[in-house]
Motif scaffolding. Structure first.
Motif, PDB file in Angstrom:
ATOM      1  N   SER A  59     -26.202 -14.806  11.883  1.00 18.90           N
ATOM      2  CA  SER A  59     -25.398 -15.869  11.283  1.00 18.90           C
ATOM      3  C   SER A  59     -25.251 -15.696   9.777  1.00 18.90           C
ATOM      4  O   SER A  59     -24.236 -16.051   9.187  1.00 18.90           O
ATOM      5  N   GLY A  60     -26.300 -15.163   9.125  1.00 13.18           N
ATOM      6  CA  GLY A  60     -26.254 -14.993   7.673  1.00 13.18           C
ATOM      7  C   GLY A  60     -26.860 -16.152   6.920  1.00 13.18           C
ATOM      8  O   GLY A  60     -26.403 -16.510   5.829  1.00 13.18           O
ATOM      9  N   ALA A  61     -27.930 -16.735   7.481  1.00  6.45           N
ATOM     10  CA  ALA A  61     -28.633 -17.822   6.787  1.00  6.45           C
ATOM     11  C   ALA A  61     -29.176 -17.313   5.458  1.00  6.45           C
ATOM     12  O   ALA A  61     -29.474 -16.131   5.293  1.00  6.45           O
ATOM     13  N   VAL A  62     -29.351 -18.223   4.508  1.00  6.12           N
ATOM     14  CA  VAL A  62     -29.681 -17.828   3.139  1.00  6.12           C
ATOM     15  C   VAL A  62     -30.995 -17.068   3.059  1.00  6.12           C
ATOM     16  O   VAL A  62     -31.140 -16.132   2.261  1.00  6.12           O
TER      17      VAL A  62
ATOM     18  N   GLN B 254     -36.356 -13.342   3.106  1.00  5.70           N
ATOM     19  CA  GLN B 254     -37.235 -13.750   2.015  1.00  5.70           C
ATOM     20  C   GLN B 254     -38.702 -13.766   2.434  1.00  5.70           C
ATOM     21  O   GLN B 254     -39.589 -13.588   1.606  1.00  5.70           O
ATOM     22  N   THR B 255     -38.983 -14.009   3.711  1.00  7.90           N
ATOM     23  CA  THR B 255     -40.363 -14.007   4.196  1.00  7.90           C
ATOM     24  C   THR B 255     -40.650 -12.775   5.040  1.00  7.90           C
ATOM     25  O   THR B 255     -41.647 -12.729   5.741  1.00  7.90           O
ATOM     26  N   GLY B 256     -39.783 -11.781   4.953  1.00  2.00           N
ATOM     27  CA  GLY B 256     -39.983 -10.539   5.688  1.00  2.00           C
ATOM     28  C   GLY B 256     -39.783  -9.346   4.773  1.00  2.00           C
ATOM     29  O   GLY B 256     -40.176  -9.361   3.609  1.00  2.00           O
ATOM     30  N   VAL B 257     -39.164  -8.311   5.302  1.00  2.00           N
ATOM     31  CA  VAL B 257     -38.910  -7.094   4.547  1.00  2.00           C
ATOM     32  C   VAL B 257     -37.606  -7.235   3.766  1.00  2.00           C
ATOM     33  O   VAL B 257     -36.618  -7.774   4.275  1.00  2.00           O
ATOM     34  N   THR B 258     -37.607  -6.767   2.533  1.00  2.00           N
ATOM     35  CA  THR B 258     -36.393  -6.706   1.726  1.00  2.00           C
ATOM     36  C   THR B 258     -35.832  -5.293   1.816  1.00  2.00           C
ATOM     37  O   THR B 258     -36.550  -4.331   1.565  1.00  2.00           O
ATOM     38  N   ILE B 259     -34.568  -5.180   2.186  1.00  2.15           N
ATOM     39  CA  ILE B 259     -33.970  -3.861   2.360  1.00  2.15           C
ATOM     40  C   ILE B 259     -32.734  -3.715   1.489  1.00  2.15           C
ATOM     41  O   ILE B 259     -32.129  -4.704   1.068  1.00  2.15           O
ATOM     42  N   ALA B 260     -32.358  -2.470   1.232  1.00  2.00           N
ATOM     43  CA  ALA B 260     -31.127  -2.180   0.490  1.00  2.00           C
ATOM     44  C   ALA B 260     -30.543  -0.879   1.026  1.00  2.00           C
ATOM     45  O   ALA B 260     -30.392   0.094   0.292  1.00  2.00           O
ATOM     46  N   PRO B 261     -30.227  -0.836   2.326  1.00  2.00           N
ATOM     47  CA  PRO B 261     -29.689   0.401   2.891  1.00  2.00           C
ATOM     48  C   PRO B 261     -28.275   0.668   2.402  1.00  2.00           C
ATOM     49  O   PRO B 261     -27.606  -0.221   1.869  1.00  2.00           O
ATOM     50  N   ARG B 262     -27.810   1.882   2.608  1.00  2.00           N
ATOM     51  CA  ARG B 262     -26.431   2.189   2.254  1.00  2.00           C
ATOM     52  C   ARG B 262     -25.469   1.547   3.253  1.00  2.00           C
ATOM     53  O   ARG B 262     -24.333   1.241   2.912  1.00  2.00           O
ATOM     54  N   LEU B 263     -25.944   1.363   4.505  1.00  2.00           N
ATOM     55  CA  LEU B 263     -25.129   0.698   5.517  1.00  2.00           C
ATOM     56  C   LEU B 263     -25.986  -0.302   6.271  1.00  2.00           C
ATOM     57  O   LEU B 263     -27.027   0.052   6.821  1.00  2.00           O
ATOM     58  N   TYR B 264     -25.535  -1.560   6.299  1.00  2.00           N
ATOM     59  CA  TYR B 264     -26.173  -2.629   7.058  1.00  2.00           C
ATOM     60  C   TYR B 264     -25.186  -3.100   8.115  1.00  2.00           C
ATOM     61  O   TYR B 264     -24.027  -3.417   7.798  1.00  2.00           O
ATOM     62  N   VAL B 265     -25.640  -3.144   9.365  1.00  2.00           N
ATOM     63  CA  VAL B 265     -24.814  -3.674  10.450  1.00  2.00           C
ATOM     64  C   VAL B 265     -25.554  -4.864  11.047  1.00  2.00           C
ATOM     65  O   VAL B 265     -26.665  -4.712  11.564  1.00  2.00           O
ATOM     66  N   GLY B 266     -24.965  -6.045  10.960  1.00  2.00           N
ATOM     67  CA  GLY B 266     -25.571  -7.251  11.507  1.00  2.00           C
ATOM     68  C   GLY B 266     -24.858  -7.655  12.781  1.00  2.00           C
ATOM     69  O   GLY B 266     -23.646  -7.883  12.773  1.00  2.00           O
ATOM     70  N   ALA B 267     -25.606  -7.743  13.883  1.00  2.00           N
ATOM     71  CA  ALA B 267     -25.023  -8.083  15.175  1.00  2.00           C
ATOM     72  C   ALA B 267     -25.582  -9.417  15.653  1.00  2.00           C
ATOM     73  O   ALA B 267     -26.796  -9.540  15.865  1.00  2.00           O
TER      74      ALA B 267
ATOM     75  N   PRO C 276     -21.632 -17.651   8.230  1.00  2.00           N
ATOM     76  CA  PRO C 276     -21.760 -17.408   6.786  1.00  2.00           C
ATOM     77  C   PRO C 276     -21.832 -15.930   6.407  1.00  2.00           C
ATOM     78  O   PRO C 276     -21.469 -15.569   5.282  1.00  2.00           O
ATOM     79  N   ILE C 277     -22.269 -15.069   7.325  1.00  2.00           N
ATOM     80  CA  ILE C 277     -22.424 -13.656   6.949  1.00  2.00           C
ATOM     81  C   ILE C 277     -21.080 -13.021   6.617  1.00  2.00           C
ATOM     82  O   ILE C 277     -21.001 -12.053   5.851  1.00  2.00           O
ATOM     83  N   PHE C 278     -19.968 -13.589   7.157  1.00  3.07           N
ATOM     84  CA  PHE C 278     -18.656 -13.028   6.845  1.00  3.07           C
ATOM     85  C   PHE C 278     -18.292 -13.224   5.376  1.00  3.07           C
ATOM     86  O   PHE C 278     -17.414 -12.537   4.849  1.00  3.07           O
ATOM     87  N   GLU C 279     -18.968 -14.158   4.692  1.00  2.00           N
ATOM     88  CA  GLU C 279     -18.690 -14.398   3.274  1.00  2.00           C
ATOM     89  C   GLU C 279     -19.115 -13.218   2.410  1.00  2.00           C
ATOM     90  O   GLU C 279     -18.567 -13.010   1.328  1.00  2.00           O
TER      91      GLU C 279
END
Length: 326
Positions: free
Chosen positions: A272-275, A256-269, A297-300
């Motif tokens: 945690s997946g904070a809001v 929310q305070t950085g870049v907003t992205i909408a890639p076709r594939l997102y890989v998070g390593a 939370p990111i698994f949700e």
């Protein structure tokens, strides 16, 4: 909308080549323009010759090159230029790539002309003569439809919202110089220095089709994240904690305070997946999460989740992808 051309701001690199999301905008513009066609707007001193082949393949008939001694990198000056083009062509719809700079220029233009502005749209249609913009809001949890009731619509479109395709029939774009009368108030701010980011060999974070993101779980070591991103031809992103710790530059922050992205594939390593992070990536096409905490939370929101050590999982994934690539 009446039979007027759709305008597209042609964002380009210093060498005059078009930035990748522009092709997506041109593809979208063709579906809305009808017989009136698509016109491009060239803002900058660079020669548009390097972009003409792409524009021809996209069916662009006219390129309006803004001519002024003022600095078109200033949003107020760019808004003056866009206002001039809109008045000269009578265009009722202007499309821009959704970036911080373009959203500021779009807002200024809307205030000056009474246009309706929608930012971060991921789809457009015309219904009963009105522009309808589709966009996700509230951290990607709601999908909305916004009708523009003003005579003119100014819309910034998120990268990766459209699959770019060449026009069925090409064109021969005509470059037309258009003098811009700049308001005195537009030059009250002076751009002292502008430094282009050093080329990394990776795509731009905001427009990349694939983004690999590292979070707290990297503990400052982004080597596995960068390796996987390079194998996939993607960009590298980060969570706020990673940038605040100085592990990676703040230009890589997603949220929310950085870049907003909408890639076709997102890989998070190790994310945690904070809001506040989810608000910047939840519109991704496919979300893959790798985290040692099964309750993260990111698994949700993940389409595919792996509970494991990222320093084991990512190198294995990179090695297998290289094997498949031959």
């Amino acid at each position: 909308m009446t039979a007027t051309p759709v305008l597209v701001l042609l964002d380009h690199a210093p060498d005059g080549t078009l930035r990748p999301p522009v092709r997506e905008l041109l593809t979208l513009a063709r579906t809305l323009a009808g017989d009136a066609g698509v016109h491009g707007v060239w803002a900058g001193s660079e020669d548009p010759a390097a972009a003409l082949d792409v524009l021809a393949a996209q069916g662009v008939s006219t390129v309006h090159r803004l001519v002024t001694d003022a600095d078109l990198h200033l949003s107020a000056v760019l808004a003056d230029g866009l206002e001039t083009v809109a008045a000269a062509t009578g265009a009722e719809l202007l499309l821009l790539v959704s970036s911080f700079e373009n959203k500021e220029a779009a807002a200024r233009l809307a205030v000056r002309t009474g246009a309706g502005v929608v930012t971060d749209a991921d789809g457009l249609a015309v219904e009963d003569g009105r522009v309808i913009a589709h966009k996700t809001v509230l951290a990607g949890t709601w999908t909305t439809r916004c009708k523009v009731v003003a005579p003119r619509a100014v819309v910034t479109v998120k990268a990766n919202s459209v699959v770019a395709e060449d026009a069925p029939a090409g064109a021969s774009p005509q470059v037309v110089d258009l003098p811009v009368e700049v308001r005195a108030t537009s030059t009250r701010v002076r751009l002292v220095e502008r430094t282009e980011l050093a080329a990394s060999g990776r795509p731009d974070l905001g427009s990349a089709h694939v983004v690999v993101v590292g979070g707290r779980g990297t503990e400052g070591d982004f080597s596995a994240v960068e390796e996987l991103a390079d194998v996939l031809g993607g960009a590298v992103g980060a969570t706020r904690v990673a940038t605040d710790e100085g592990w990676i530059g703040h230009d890589a922050q997603i949220g929310q305070t950085g870049v907003t992205i909408a890639p076709r594939l997102y890989v998070g390593a190790g994310v945690s997946g904070a809001v506040h992070h989810r608000g910047g990536m939840q519109a991704s096409g496919t979300i893959v999460a790798v985290n040692a905490d099964p309750d993260a939370p990111i698994f949700e929101i993940a389409d595919f989740g792996i509970v494991g050590d990222l320093f084991t999982v990512l190198p294995q994934a990179s090695a297998e992808l290289r094997r498949l690539q031959g």
